[in-house]
Scaffold this motif. Sequence first.
Motif, PDB file in Angstrom:
ATOM      1  N   LYS A 109      -0.436   5.480   8.795  1.00 56.20           N
ATOM      2  CA  LYS A 109      -0.726   4.057   8.950  1.00 56.20           C
ATOM      3  C   LYS A 109       0.572   3.289   9.168  1.00 56.20           C
ATOM      4  O   LYS A 109       1.568   3.519   8.482  1.00 56.20           O
ATOM      5  CB  LYS A 109      -1.420   3.539   7.691  1.00 56.20           C
ATOM      6  CG  LYS A 109      -1.995   2.142   7.809  1.00 56.20           C
ATOM      7  CD  LYS A 109      -3.262   2.134   8.639  1.00 56.20           C
ATOM      8  CE  LYS A 109      -3.950   0.778   8.564  1.00 56.20           C
ATOM      9  NZ  LYS A 109      -5.187   0.743   9.371  1.00 56.20           N
ATOM     10  N   ASN A 158      -1.864  -2.995  13.303  1.00 59.91           N
ATOM     11  CA  ASN A 158      -2.467  -2.440  12.088  1.00 59.91           C
ATOM     12  C   ASN A 158      -3.219  -1.146  12.401  1.00 59.91           C
ATOM     13  O   ASN A 158      -4.355  -0.937  11.959  1.00 59.91           O
ATOM     14  CB  ASN A 158      -3.403  -3.459  11.431  1.00 59.91           C
ATOM     15  CG  ASN A 158      -3.756  -3.056  10.002  1.00 59.91           C
ATOM     16  OD1 ASN A 158      -3.050  -2.263   9.371  1.00 59.91           O
ATOM     17  ND2 ASN A 158      -4.865  -3.575   9.492  1.00 59.91           N
ATOM     18  N   ARG A 207       4.382  -4.825   6.303  1.00 61.11           N
ATOM     19  CA  ARG A 207       3.581  -5.593   7.258  1.00 61.11           C
ATOM     20  C   ARG A 207       3.065  -6.878   6.640  1.00 61.11           C
ATOM     21  O   ARG A 207       3.028  -7.922   7.286  1.00 61.11           O
ATOM     22  CB  ARG A 207       2.401  -4.740   7.746  1.00 61.11           C
ATOM     23  CG  ARG A 207       1.478  -5.459   8.725  1.00 61.11           C
ATOM     24  CD  ARG A 207       0.464  -4.497   9.315  1.00 61.11           C
ATOM     25  NE  ARG A 207      -0.250  -3.790   8.281  1.00 61.11           N
ATOM     26  CZ  ARG A 207      -1.299  -4.284   7.609  1.00 61.11           C
ATOM     27  NH1 ARG A 207      -1.721  -5.505   7.876  1.00 61.11           N
ATOM     28  NH2 ARG A 207      -1.911  -3.576   6.693  1.00 61.11           N
ATOM     29  N   GLU A 230       3.629 -10.468   8.290  1.00 56.64           N
ATOM     30  CA  GLU A 230       2.464 -11.254   8.721  1.00 56.64           C
ATOM     31  C   GLU A 230       2.501 -12.656   8.119  1.00 56.64           C
ATOM     32  O   GLU A 230       2.202 -13.648   8.787  1.00 56.64           O
ATOM     33  CB  GLU A 230       1.170 -10.547   8.327  1.00 56.64           C
ATOM     34  CG  GLU A 230       0.818  -9.380   9.233  1.00 56.64           C
ATOM     35  CD  GLU A 230      -0.496  -8.741   8.834  1.00 56.64           C
ATOM     36  OE1 GLU A 230      -0.989  -9.017   7.723  1.00 56.64           O
ATOM     37  OE2 GLU A 230      -1.024  -7.950   9.635  1.00 56.64           O
TER      38      GLU A 230
END
Length: 350
Positions: free
Chosen positions: A174, A217, A237, A241
């Motif tokens: 991921k 993502n 992340r 963000e």
Amino acid sequence: MNKTVLIIEDNNDIRENIFEILQLADYIVYEAQNGKAGVELAIKHKPDIILCDIMMPELDGYGVLYILNKNPETANIPFIFLTARAERLDLRKGMEMGADDYLTKPFDDMELLNAIEIRLKKKVAQQDFYSKSLDRLSSLISNKDGLAELKKIIQERRTRQFKKGQVIYYEGDKGAVLNLLISGKAKSVKLATDGRELMTGIYAPDDYMGINSMLLNEAHSDTATAMEDSLVCLIPREQLEELMNRYPDVAREFIKLLAKDVKDKEEHLLQMAYNSVRKKMADAMIRLQKQQNEGDEGFKITREDLAAMTGMATETVSRTLSDFKDEGLIEKKGSVIKVINFESLLKMKN
């Protein structure tokens, strides 16, 4: 001001011996005989560096590292594992969790002192890098508050040292962090159906890695590996963000970076599919040369990596490099290549 060291070790003899050595070397030393006590001392004193055994009662070394990484006040402290030889196979787990180094017991006085000194020097070097890198990153943000926030995010984040050949992230992982290459060199590769490696990217200091997976993502579509000893800053992340939501200028610039990444990969794939052997090699030489700093005496790359980068067989790579050398386009000594006729390569590529 004297540096502080925290020792977390359940063996009394080993802990006391390390304590005495470090005191003689003018370090301020804290000690804990189990992981739970070590975490409490780390949070209380925030030492400059931590030495931690892996196998301990109460809480093992992995648990200590996990807890400290979760705490913003201790996440950036250099962390060295102390490990018995039988535990070396388990070290990959610790390094992937974010440990900076390890010492295999038994170690001598100089091994211990050198390991600590190297890590502390690298921490200082990182701070120097941040101040220089932020000047370059300032072009991303017109709003001074946004720049301040980005600076805070980068400086508070943990960096990881990757040895040559060590995987930074795997295909299918991921994209939970943005990887900013601070020093060294890295590559990303994807396995073709016939088992060949195809290089999808090559990265130099100040380059972002895995930006498309992070912003979308999604899982990484390739595997990134250090081509030499490298230092990488990991920016979560979620934090990025939040920054992009607050400062639209930041979002726009990262979208441009994403678009550029996609465009570069498309062009690279087209070149591998349709260009001649000489054009492919000329393009590779130009890409690698552009990543060099002023004053660098060439770049180092293996035949195998060049083959993955160009989509050519290693034998074809060798023949083409020999032709380029004979034509006075490059100089080659072992795996080190120096471009000496950049303009001719550029004309050949076009």
